[in-house]
Design an enzyme around this catalytic site. Structure first.
Site, PDB file in Angstrom:
ATOM      1  CG  HIS A   1      -1.581   1.153   1.208  1.00  0.00           C
ATOM      2  ND1 HIS A   1      -2.495   2.002   0.371  1.00  0.00           N
ATOM      3  CD2 HIS A   1      -1.598   2.079   2.287  1.00  0.00           C
ATOM      4  CE1 HIS A   1      -3.250   2.790   0.938  1.00  0.00           C
ATOM      5  NE2 HIS A   1      -2.344   3.248   2.051  1.00  0.00           N
TER       6      HIS A   1
ATOM      7  CG  HIS B   1       0.764   7.019   4.126  1.00  0.00           C
ATOM      8  ND1 HIS B   1       1.225   6.361   3.262  1.00  0.00           N
ATOM      9  CD2 HIS B   1      -0.655   6.598   4.142  1.00  0.00           C
ATOM     10  CE1 HIS B   1       0.550   5.447   2.840  1.00  0.00           C
ATOM     11  NE2 HIS B   1      -0.912   5.681   3.530  1.00  0.00           N
TER      12      HIS B   1
ATOM     13  CD  GLU C   1      -4.151   5.800  11.260  1.00  0.00           C
ATOM     14  OE1 GLU C   1      -5.168   5.249  10.770  1.00  0.00           O
ATOM     15  OE2 GLU C   1      -3.903   6.859  10.363  1.00  0.00           O
ATOM     16  CG  ASP C   2      -1.603   1.411  10.579  1.00  0.00           C
ATOM     17  OD1 ASP C   2      -2.564   1.678  11.512  1.00  0.00           O
ATOM     18  OD2 ASP C   2      -1.784   1.538   9.474  1.00  0.00           O
TER      19      ASP C   2
ATOM     20  CG  ASP D   1      -3.808   6.935   2.457  1.00  0.00           C
ATOM     21  OD1 ASP D   1      -3.688   5.657   2.264  1.00  0.00           O
ATOM     22  OD2 ASP D   1      -4.590   7.513   3.312  1.00  0.00           O
TER      23      ASP D   1
ATOM     24  CG  ASP E   1     -24.874  15.306 -23.258  1.00  0.00           C
ATOM     25  OD1 ASP E   1     -25.609  14.240 -22.778  1.00  0.00           O
ATOM     26  OD2 ASP E   1     -24.783  16.352 -22.733  1.00  0.00           O
TER      27      ASP E   1
END
Length: 735
Positions: free
Chosen positions: A63, A87, A91-92, A154, A274
């Site tokens: 990722h 990034h 957080e992880d 992301d 269209d």
């Protein structure tokens, strides 16, 4: 090659191959620049994410690596690529922002912090967490626009791989993408990313409609491709004849764009004429207009479809000429005409400037223009305390701006579609808005709810000392106007609530025989602090709003006197207006933490089980419960003190009446099919009325019906089943 790059050769071959491709992209775009930090970031991400897997079973590092590739495709700088790789680490994984700052510098640390979601432990619910995470991202974007480039990259990769998640999370993430991230990409002029985000979001929010549109496109693909080639050749011939150099791109409309048109016009896909679009990219502004004249000279333009975004660019700096013409064989098609530079800005937006950010950092004035709307938005949203209100008004602010209106002196005021003279007045100045008593549009007096149109010249009429009314909240569309109106009303309403609260308290004290004059200011302040209020005025306001009863306060101030008064005498009528006995049907909802409060469902939106709901304290009528999607919610919630948490209480045997409007072809058998599918979904039809659509001449009809449903999921199944009926163009829930 440095040592980190050598180490990368021993890892998963797929990861190594993608990383080497990333280094190759960076080297080609930034010749002579060191990639040491990118290599270091990759090694750190590799170690921190070791053993972590995505839902698909792939190594998690896939990722961040693909996010870095998306950023490289934007020709982003090294800081962006390093942040893309890192990034998710804060957080992880155990690493902190300070550790990243020491290793990679302030730029990377600030960007990683800007895209890191806030802790789940700090907030009351998901809505509040989402609101504060988005608010944090917006503030970071103002300081460094690279934050949003990374966040969009992301989100784009997450959307590309959304299929591995459970259905409920797919819907939630896709909806958030359509409401927040695709509009942000649009406002930054990043047309390419916006288009992919919208089509991917549409695929998961309404898979049935998405599939039907794809099927319809595929069924006509061969014929349409032939038409496109014919149109492309005809356009090329005409431009060559006039000596206008150009390259021509021909394409079919995107699924999401088609779906929006179907929803807006209430038509079937076979009535979209269209579907075909042509883009002419030439060498100069002069030749853009020359090409437009050539097309209009040979083919009839469709009235109302000509737009000049070159003379008046959109706020995101988008420039192009738009027209629609009746082409070969009577086939209508859309045309966009622009220069190569305009095309680059239209596709890449603010990301396009990174190609030139060597040394002096490119055209900073253009960058400032593109994020000026963001600075204003952050300023307007800064004081907004309620997360639901923040998210609701943010979605309005991100809505693509459509209306270009003018002051009598020729100043351009750009507002959202359906904006009114009130929005125009506040866009000029807060005092002009507050003192607005009327408006002239193109020299003619119009009501304040008038919807402004492109080219309108607006003259605001003012009166010294005039103040806005609550009614304006249902008229104003921009958050600037709404926030300014709320500020004035809130001040007035709060003063009124304080006065009412004081009277309630003193009146109840007399009724219960409490010696009010002996109550000290210190006692009052102490009780106020028990309720969480720093000042007695705040408690008075809460009493005036109906959040607490005067008796509750008096029990804390003089418990013996209150108990004695209630023991020796029968209770008299309460000072506050009496509340009616709650309707048994409304016991399906209760106020969080309270059992003795009357609750009723608001008739304007009629919320049903499964929908997100919010309570609003009314004076004397109990708590009105609205769906969060209700149009009236934001008009009511200008007084945050009146908001109260509510929840669904009783089991699902209760049913709710919901009104639906079905737009369909006027054909025999449609009612029979409609009643049949509703029955098969386990629902009952309470009322049904059908009539031809007199506003249209295409053989259409409108069916209004009221159905009984147990919850939101059953309603969604009923609507989906009705939409599958041949000839049904759209289904709307009436609120």
């Amino acid at each position: 090659m440095s040592e980190p790059a050598k180490l990368s050769e021993s890892i998963n071959p797929q990861l190594n191959e993608r990383f080497q491709a990333l280094l190759a992209k960076y080297a080609a775009q930034h010749p002579g620049e060191s990639a040491a930090q990118i290599e270091d970031a990759f090694q750190l991400a590799l170690s921190l994410h070791a053993g972590q897997k995505r839902r698909s079973g792939e190594p998690y590092l896939i990722h961040p690596l693909e996010v870095a590739h998306i950023l490289a495709d934007m020709t982003s700088d090294g800081t962006c690529l390093v942040t893309g790789l890192l990034h998710d680490t804060v957080e992880d994984t155990p690493i902190t922002i300070d550790e990243l700052r020491k290793r990679f510098g302030d730029g990377v640390a600030a960007c990683v912090d800007g895209v890191t979601k806030l802790s789940k432990l700090k907030f009351y619910d998901r809505e509040e967490r989402q609101a504060e995470s988005v608010r944090k991202m917006l503030l970071a974007m103002v300081k460094d626009i690279r934050v949003v480039l990374i966040k969009l990259a992301d989100r784009l990769h997450n959307m590309r791989t959304l299929g591995a998640l459970p259905r409920d999370r797919q819907e939630r993430i896709a909806q958030e993408t359509l409401e927040i991230y695709a509009p942000i990409a649009h406002r930054l002029g990043m047309g390419k990313i916006r288009a992919e985000l919208e089509d991917l979001g549409f695929q998961y929010t309404d898979p049935q409609a998405h599939g039907e549109i794809l099927e319809a496109i595929d069924s006509k693909r061969k014929a349409n491709q032939g038409l496109l080639e014919e149109i492309r050749g005809a356009v090329q011939t005409k431009l060559r004849r006039e000596g206008i150099p150009a390259r021509i791109e021909a394409r079919l409309k995107r699924p999401y764009s088609i779906w929006q048109k179907l929803k807006r016009q209430k038509i079937g896909i076979d009535q979209v004429y269209d579907l075909l679009a042509v883009r002419i990219i030439t060498d100069s502004v002069k030749n853009c207009y020359a090409a437009l004249g050539t097309l209009h000279g040979d083919w009839h333009p469709i009235p109302g479809r000509i737009k000049d975004f070159i003379a008046i660019p959109r706020p995101n700096l988008y420039q192009s000429l738009h027209t629609s013409v009746i082409g070969p064989g009577g086939q209508p098609f859309e045309v966009q005409i622009r220069t190569e530079e305009m095309h680059r800005i239209a596709e890449e937006g603010i990301a396009a400037h990174w190609k030139y950010k060597e040394g002096k950092k490119g055209d900073l004035q253009q960058d400032e223009q593109q994020i000026a709307w963001l600075r204003q938005l952050v300023e307007w949203q800064r004081e907004m305390r309620d997360p639901g209100e923040f998210m609701s008004t943010l979605k309005v602010d991100l809505f693509p701006e459509e209306v270009y209106s003018f002051t009598p002196k020729g100043r351009v005021i750009i507002l959202p579609r359906d904006a009114t003279p009130i929005d125009f007045a506040y866009a000029i100045h807060t005092e002009v808005g507050n003192q607005c008593v009327g408006a002239k549009v193109n020299g003619r007096i119009v009501p304040l709810k008038y919807g402004l149109k492109n080219g309108d010249v607006v003259d605001i009429l003012t009166q010294q000392g005039h103040l806005p009314s609550k009614d304006w909240l249902s008229i104003a569309k921009t958050s600037k106007a709404r926030n300014k109106i709320k500020a004035v009303i809130n001040t007035t309403e709060r003063a009124k609530a304080i006065e009412i609260g004081e009277k309630y308290l003193e009146r109840e004290a007399r009724r219960l025989g409490v010696q009010w004059k002996k109550i000290t200011k210190e006692q009052l302040v102490s009780v106020a602090s028990e309720y969480g209020f720093p000042k007695m005025e705040d408690l008075h306001a809460a009493l005036g709003y109906g959040k607490f009863s005067p008796r509750q306060v008096l029990i804390k101030l003089a418990p013996e006197q209150v108990e004695e008064a209630e023991r020796v005498s029968a209770p008299a009528e309460p000072a506050a207006p009496a509340q009616a006995k709650p309707d048994d049907k409304d016991l399906v909802i209760k106020v969080k933490g309270l059992d003795d409060v009357m609750v009723y469902r608001a008739k304007c939106c009629n919320p049903i089980r499964g929908e997100a709901i919010v309570g609003y304290i009314t004076r004397g009528k109990g708590v009105a419960v609205h769906s969060l999607a209700c149009n009236n919610v934001q008009n009511l919630m200008y007084e945050v003190e009146r908001k109260i948490g509510v929840e669904w209480a009783r089991a699902a045997e209760d049913t709710f009446a919901v009104k639906l409007t079905v737009y369909t072809d006027d054909r025999p058998g449609i009612l029979s099919q409609l009643t049949s599918v509703v029955f098969h979904e386990g629902s009952n039809i309470r009322a049904l009325e059908a009539q031809p659509d007199t506003q249209r001449s295409d053989g259409s009809a409108i069916i209004s019906m009221v159905v009984d449903v147990r919850d939101k999921k059953q309603l969604e199944r009923v609507i989906a089943a009705v939409r599958r009926i041949s000839g049904v163009r759209d289904v709307d829930r009436v609120q």
